[in-house]
Design a protein around this motif. Structure first.
Motif, PDB file in Angstrom:
ATOM      1  N   TYR A  35       0.843  -1.190   0.000  1.00  0.00           N
ATOM      2  CA  TYR A  35       0.000   0.000   0.000  1.00  0.00           C
ATOM      3  C   TYR A  35       0.880   1.242   0.000  1.00  0.00           C
ATOM      4  O   TYR A  35       1.960   1.251   0.569  1.00  0.00           O
ATOM      5  N   GLN A  37       0.645   5.276   1.180  1.00  0.00           N
ATOM      6  CA  GLN A  37      -0.119   6.198   2.010  1.00  0.00           C
ATOM      7  C   GLN A  37       0.381   7.613   1.798  1.00  0.00           C
ATOM      8  O   GLN A  37       1.567   7.898   1.995  1.00  0.00           O
ATOM      9  N   GLY A  40      -4.004  12.528   3.856  1.00  0.00           N
ATOM     10  CA  GLY A  40      -5.370  12.806   3.441  1.00  0.00           C
ATOM     11  C   GLY A  40      -5.955  11.838   2.438  1.00  0.00           C
ATOM     12  O   GLY A  40      -7.114  11.980   2.045  1.00  0.00           O
ATOM     13  N   GLN A  41      -5.169  10.835   2.019  1.00  0.00           N
ATOM     14  CA  GLN A  41      -5.680   9.910   1.003  1.00  0.00           C
ATOM     15  C   GLN A  41      -5.783   8.482   1.513  1.00  0.00           C
ATOM     16  O   GLN A  41      -6.130   7.599   0.768  1.00  0.00           O
ATOM     17  N   GLY A  42      -5.480   8.232   2.714  1.00  0.00           N
ATOM     18  CA  GLY A  42      -5.605   6.874   3.215  1.00  0.00           C
ATOM     19  C   GLY A  42      -4.624   5.938   2.555  1.00  0.00           C
ATOM     20  O   GLY A  42      -3.590   6.347   2.026  1.00  0.00           O
ATOM     21  N   LEU A  43      -4.942   4.647   2.567  1.00  0.00           N
ATOM     22  CA  LEU A  43      -4.089   3.626   1.985  1.00  0.00           C
ATOM     23  C   LEU A  43      -4.625   3.228   0.619  1.00  0.00           C
ATOM     24  O   LEU A  43      -5.800   2.896   0.472  1.00  0.00           O
ATOM     25  N   PHE A  88       4.692   7.216   2.023  1.00  0.00           N
ATOM     26  CA  PHE A  88       4.910   6.191   3.042  1.00  0.00           C
ATOM     27  C   PHE A  88       4.363   4.882   2.481  1.00  0.00           C
ATOM     28  O   PHE A  88       3.218   4.833   2.017  1.00  0.00           O
ATOM     29  N   LEU A  90       3.537   0.831   2.917  1.00  0.00           N
ATOM     30  CA  LEU A  90       3.231  -0.192   3.900  1.00  0.00           C
ATOM     31  C   LEU A  90       3.055  -1.543   3.231  1.00  0.00           C
ATOM     32  O   LEU A  90       2.343  -1.674   2.232  1.00  0.00           O
TER      33      LEU A  90
ATOM     34  N   PHE B  91      -8.427   4.071  10.752  1.00  0.00           N
ATOM     35  CA  PHE B  91      -8.867   3.717   9.416  1.00  0.00           C
ATOM     36  C   PHE B  91      -9.909   2.610   9.467  1.00  0.00           C
ATOM     37  O   PHE B  91      -9.751   1.626  10.188  1.00  0.00           O
ATOM     38  N   PHE B 105      -9.555   0.694   2.013  1.00  0.00           N
ATOM     39  CA  PHE B 105      -9.402   1.560   3.178  1.00  0.00           C
ATOM     40  C   PHE B 105     -10.042   2.918   2.926  1.00  0.00           C
ATOM     41  O   PHE B 105     -10.056   3.422   1.795  1.00  0.00           O
ATOM     42  N   GLY B 106     -10.530   3.520   4.023  1.00  0.00           N
ATOM     43  CA  GLY B 106     -10.978   4.894   3.973  1.00  0.00           C
ATOM     44  C   GLY B 106      -9.805   5.849   4.118  1.00  0.00           C
ATOM     45  O   GLY B 106      -8.650   5.425   4.251  1.00  0.00           O
ATOM     46  N   THR B 107     -10.096   7.135   4.114  1.00  0.00           N
ATOM     47  CA  THR B 107      -9.058   8.164   4.197  1.00  0.00           C
ATOM     48  C   THR B 107      -8.615   8.447   5.617  1.00  0.00           C
ATOM     49  O   THR B 107      -7.653   9.164   5.834  1.00  0.00           O
ATOM     50  N   GLY B 108      -9.324   7.890   6.579  1.00  0.00           N
ATOM     51  CA  GLY B 108      -8.880   7.990   7.959  1.00  0.00           C
ATOM     52  C   GLY B 108      -9.447   9.186   8.712  1.00  0.00           C
ATOM     53  O   GLY B 108      -9.880  10.180   8.120  1.00  0.00           O
TER      54      GLY B 108
END
Lengths: 116, 115
Positions: A35, A37, A40-43, A88, A90, B91, B105-108
């Motif tokens: 993934y 990261q 603001g965009q999540g994974l 980042f 993962l 998340f 996954f969402g944006t958190g």
């Protein structure tokens, strides 16, 4: 202790260079994931692999490549074709779920890649 | 369309209070699993709680519980008795039954616990 090891933790790359991020697991998991990261965009899924010698593109595979020659290892190469590689990264793995969906993904500590 | 939507970029909660983090999902598959993860500033992802689409009861794990409203397609995380160590990104994620290989996954949501 079983787990997922990503190395290095921090990585700096010059523009135009390929770089490979390492991901090793000793959990005997079949499925592995990469993934990306961004704030603001999540994974977002780059690639995943269900078994050795097989992998599928995720949502943002362009500019990345992977291999799965061993069950334990799923390295990710960020190529020069990736326009904005600073992020980042993962790595995760998942145990077989015996037909169910309740098996969570286990994550490594991540690699922070910076293009300089 | 987004599979997972988290509409709260940031939340604040007083220490020892409860807080609810919202998550809505989109799927036409009757079989799916919903997950919540915590990501501290160190970056690792920590699994918190799971809810299956056929589970009759809301999942609970210690101070974490999941408010699962299937008709509304929502799976909100409730953290009771917040602690300073709960400050982190959270998340929401989903696996669908077919093929069930990917986690979406969402944006958190960034949670800050105030002393």
């Amino acid at each position: 202790d079983g787990g997922i090891t990503q190395s290095p933790k921090y990585l700096f790359r010059k523009e135009g260079q390929n770089v490979t991020l390492s991901c090793e697991q000793n959990l005997n998991h079949d499925a592995m994931y990469w993934y990306r990261q961004d704030p603001g965009q999540g994974l977002r899924l780059i690639y995943y692999s269900q078994i050795v010698n097989d992998f599928q593109k995720g949502d943002i595979a362009e500019g990345y490549s992977v291999s799965r020659e061993k069950k334990e290892s799923f390295p990710l190469t960020v190529t020069s074709a990736q326009k904005n590689p600073t992020a980042f990264y993962l790595c995760a793995s998942r145990p077989p779920g015996a037909g169910g969906l309740n098996t969570e993904a286990f994550f490594g500590q991540g690699t922070r890649l910076t293009v300089v | 369309a987004q599979k997972i939507t988290q509409t709260q970029p940031g939340m604040f909660v007083q220490e020892k209070e409860a807080v609810t983090l919202d998550c809505t999902y989109d799927t036409s598959d009757p079989s799916y699993g919903l997950f919540w993860y915590k990501q501290p500033s160190s970056g690792e992802m920590i699994f918190l709680i799971y809810q299956g689409s056929y589970d009759q009861q809301n999942a609970t794990e210690g101070r974490y519980s999941l408010n699962f409203q299937k008709a509304r397609k929502s799976a909100n995380l409730v953290i009771s008795a917040s602690q300073l160590g709960d400050s982190a990104m959270y998340f929401c994620a989903m696996r669908e039954g077919i093929p069930g290989n990917q986690f979406y996954f969402g944006t958190g949501t960034s949670l800050t616990v105030i002393p």
